[in-house]
Design a protein around this motif. Sequence first.
Motif: not given
Length: 204
Positions: A18-22, A88-95, A112-118, A149-150
Amino acid sequence: MGGKAENVPVSSLLPFPPTIPIGSLAAGPQPVLAAAGGLVLRPWESGDVAAFFGAYQDPVIQHWHPRHPASEDEVRKWFEQYRQGWAEEQGASWAVTRGGGEVLGRMALGHMDLYAGTAICAYWVLPSARGAGVAPSALIAVSAWALGAAGFHRLHLSHSTRNDASCRVAVKAGFPLEGTKRSEAVHADGRHDMHLHARIRGDA
């Protein structure tokens, strides 16, 4: 061949790491991010429910964001989904806030696709905060974290070709226009062509 099918994760079948370690994102809390103009991007809190629900009463936000909560109770469910999405490393939402307090808008990373890094970016800003650079500043801050960083490689976003304001936000935040997706999205007034913008690691 007969027998019981094995439940093999798709990720284990991929011939590359993965682009980003699971597990690396969920290992810590969703970050709080500083943006230009004294803005602070933080996870949604229970005290933000009324502001979030009120935002979706705005006709502009309703028009460009067809999915909207029907009640404050539903907003609370959305907030829980946001927390679960981070875990679950699928998304993030900020105020998007003024100094961590008053809510001015929303910034999110989805699919969020950690393997593709997208990941896909999405945003809105309250009427009272429009025209002050809130959305591009917040998008720049999220992009800097995500592509830095991510560890993501590519971020992209889509908006209706009729939504000139969102197009300006994307370009100001370093997301050049890549093309037009014809008749891709359904809004209350029918189908819209959508502009695709993207930013990749290493872009200026």
